[in-house]
Scaffold this active site. Structure first.
Site, short mmCIF file in Angstrom:
data_model
loop_
_atom_site.label_atom_id
_atom_site.label_comp_id
_atom_site.label_asym_id
_atom_site.label_seq_id
_atom_site.Cartn_x
_atom_site.Cartn_y
_atom_site.Cartn_z
N GLY A 243 -38.84 -24.57 76.48
CA GLY A 243 -39.53 -24.33 78.04
C GLY A 243 -40.99 -24.03 77.88
O GLY A 243 -41.61 -24.21 76.68
N SER A 244 -41.29 -23.53 78.87
CA SER A 244 -42.89 -23.02 79.11
C SER A 244 -43.32 -22.07 77.93
O SER A 244 -42.30 -21.12 77.79
CB SER A 244 -43.22 -22.92 80.33
OG SER A 244 -42.50 -21.85 80.81
N THR A 245 -44.31 -21.87 77.87
CA THR A 245 -44.99 -20.85 76.95
C THR A 245 -44.64 -19.53 77.56
O THR A 245 -44.32 -18.49 76.99
CB THR A 245 -46.33 -20.83 76.61
OG1 THR A 245 -46.50 -22.15 75.53
CG2 THR A 245 -46.75 -19.90 75.83
N GLY A 248 -41.24 -18.49 77.41
CA GLY A 248 -40.89 -18.26 75.85
C GLY A 248 -41.40 -16.86 75.41
O GLY A 248 -40.60 -15.94 74.80
N GLU A 266 -39.35 -23.50 71.54
CA GLU A 266 -40.31 -24.66 71.65
C GLU A 266 -40.89 -24.61 72.78
O GLU A 266 -40.39 -24.73 73.90
CB GLU A 266 -39.24 -26.00 71.51
CG GLU A 266 -38.47 -26.06 70.33
CD GLU A 266 -39.43 -26.51 68.90
OE1 GLU A 266 -40.57 -26.73 69.25
OE2 GLU A 266 -38.76 -26.97 67.96
N CYS A 300 -43.51 -32.39 76.38
CA CYS A 300 -44.24 -31.44 75.66
C CYS A 300 -45.50 -31.87 74.70
O CYS A 300 -46.54 -31.30 74.38
CB CYS A 300 -43.26 -30.38 74.78
SG CYS A 300 -42.22 -31.13 73.77
N GLU A 399 -51.68 -27.04 80.32
CA GLU A 399 -50.60 -28.19 80.56
C GLU A 399 -50.28 -28.61 81.96
O GLU A 399 -50.01 -27.64 82.77
CB GLU A 399 -49.34 -27.53 79.96
CG GLU A 399 -48.43 -28.58 79.52
CD GLU A 399 -47.02 -27.95 79.11
OE1 GLU A 399 -46.58 -26.88 79.50
OE2 GLU A 399 -46.41 -28.70 78.23
#
Ligand code: NAD
Length: 499
Positions: A243-245, A248, A266, A300, A399
């Site tokens: 998923g998104s940073t 994460g 990831e 991604c 992003e």
């Protein structure tokens, strides 16, 4: 009105199927222990609701984790060859149900059925077979110590929580459940609240294949409670997250602050694609078009930042714009000619449109070569190219996760590499050059987990995948994936008296 455990769904292609709606725990479709929040899945092509599914609560997380934890007690003693056969059976069931699974992905996430959703489902069957091949070959090592002592290592499987994004609902999940099941893990998966349908249908195939109760469990639910309860759970050995940073980072903190469970993350990306003056510009444009627009840019590893040697910049831009016109056709995702679907949700639509507005306000030049054919209904967004960009613009730095690409210039190799690496992310990087020496030199300098020389986004499940910098931790796919789903245990064997 209370939500049933399944419902018949009519597909736009005239077919219909029975969609499970419950949580999948211990091989049963069940209702949550108490009424959770509403969880409605929407069709991105129309913006209309498809159906409501049962939404898990923290109590259901505990039940599902207990199921996985208890199942491990006997599952860990099962011979690896049993897992091989179960995975192969499951792959055959995915083949058998390929059209239905592809239709669900097309309906729920807006993927063109022919060019995209079917490819996703095929990749799940392929990866199941690849991992089946490994399931009985995950050996430890033997380490001689002296004439009376040696040690061996064993790989111990884990009770795993998996958190999945919406951009590849089934195939991103498969990057986790294929190696995890092959390694002998038990699993609780949380689908994305935006695309819950395909995993629920797939879960029933896992049961049909013969996996015992509790080995594979699926919860539909929101991140803030269900995802976070998984990350914090004391009975899980590991969390595998995509998923998104930003999310994460939360998962990592929750894992650390609970029981120090291991994590793999990831996360996001803003992948550069470098076009050198010696590149085959036509090939570069073809790959760049595919690599940024496939899956409507919700990738991604999308090459969303194109950097071109100033000597060939204008020529490349012309070729690239023509290539976009040639490659992409928007419309009904069940029509076999459609190659570009809508973005997944109203929220994603608003987010991407906002970035397009920001790009214009920042002073970049906007080009939308397919504007005339963009459907008005649903969450379709016209492929958007920004030129005349500066490296510090938000559209270059952040992003966007939609069909939007920036193109800027570099002066020489050093400048190109510096601009490519000027990002917090490090998931992928692409470069185009016909000079073998330069291509390899630059590949070594690019800060990315995957570098593509003269191609883009042609991942293969045999090759490790993952991020550097803030794009993540750990490597999925390939042989490396099994390191994520096992922990090494060392056993000393002393076969003599103490000296
Ligand atoms: P997201 O971070 O919003 O959500 C991902 C998952 O995390 C969802 O299931 C969500 O419910 C859950 N979640 C949300 N908050 C949580 C919390 N506090 N604790 C635990 N779980 C929580 O991401 P998304 O919008 O679903 O997906 C898009 C992002 O995913 C993009 O940034 C993209 O780059 C990234 N992505 C990365 C890869 C990769 O392999 N690196 C692949 C696909 C997508």
């Amino acid at each position: 009105m209370s939500v049933p455990l399944s419902t018949k769904i009519a597909l736009p292609n005239g077919e219909s199927y029975e969609q499970p709606l419950g949580l999948f725990i211990n091989n049963e479709n069940v209702k949550p222990v108490s009424q959770g929040e509403k969880l409605i899945s929407y069709n991105p092509s129309t913006g209309e609701p498809i159906t409501e599914v049962h939404c898990a609560t923290v109590d259901d997380v505990n039940i599902a984790v207990d199921a996985a934890y208890d199942a491990m007690k006997s599952w860990k003693h099962v011979e690896p060859t049993v897992r091989v056969n179960l995975l192969i059976k499951l792959a055959s069931l995915v083949d058998e149900h390929k059209d239905t699974l592809s239709a669900i992905e097309a309906l729920d996430s807006g993927k063109p059925f022919e060019s995209n959703a079917s490819a996703d489902v095929q990749s799940v069957a392929d990866y199941l077979r690849y991992c089946a091949g490994w399931a009985d070959k995950l050996h430890g090592t033997q380490i001689p110590l002296n004439s009376k002592c040696m040690a061996i290592t064993k790989r111990v499987p884990l009770v795993v929580g998996c958190i999945i994004p919406w951009n590849y609902p089934l195939s991103m999940a498969s990057w986790k459940f294929c190696p995890a099941l092959a390694a002998g893990c038990t699993i609780v998966m949380k689908s994305s609240e935006i695309t819950p349908l395909s995993l629920l249908y797939f879960a029933n195939l896992v049961k049909e294949a013969g996996f015992p109760p509790g080995v594979f469990n699926v919860l539909s639910g929101y991140g803030k409670d269900v995802g976070s309860a998984l990350s914090k759970h004391h009975k899980l050995d590991k969390i595998a997250f995509t998923g998104s940073t930003a999310t994460g980072q939360r998962v990592m903190a929750d894992a650390a602050n609970s029981n120090l469970k291991s994590i793999s993350l990831e996360c996001g990306g803003k992948s550069p694609l470098l076009v050198f003056d010696d590149a085959d510009l036509i090939e570069a444009a073809k790959w760049a078009s595919f690599g940024v627009m496939y899956n409507t840019g919700q990738n991604c590893t999308a090459n969303s930042r194109i950097l071109v040697d100033e000597k060939v910049h204008d020529k490349f831009v012309d070729i690239f714009i023509n290539q976009l016109k040639e490659d992409w056709k928007m419309g009904d995702v069940f029509n076999k000619d459609t190659s570009l679907g809508p973005v997944v949700s109203q929220q994603q639509y608003d987010r991407v449109q906002n970035y397009i507005k920001i790009g214009v306000e920042e002073g970049a030049t906007i080009i939308q070569p397919l504007k005339d054919q963009t459907p008005n209904a649903g969450f379709f967004i016209s492929p958007t190219v920004f030129t005349n960009v500066k490296e510090d613009m938000r559209i270059v730095k952040e992003e966007i996760f939609g069909p939007v690409v920036t193109i800027s210039k570099f002066t020489d190799e050093k400048d190109g590499v510096a601009k490519a690496n000027d990002t917090i992310y490090g998931l992928a990087a692409m470069l185009f050059s016909t000079n073998f020496e330069r291509a390899n030199r630059v590949a070594d300098l690019l800060e990315a987990g995957s570098v593509y020389i003269n191609s883009s986004n042609n991942e293969d499940v045999r090759v490790p995948f993952g991020g550097m910098k803030m794009s993540g931790i750990g490597r999925e796919l390939g042989q490396e994936a099994f390191n994520l789903y096992t922990v090494v245990k060392s056993v000393y064997h002393n076969y003599g008296s103490r000296l």
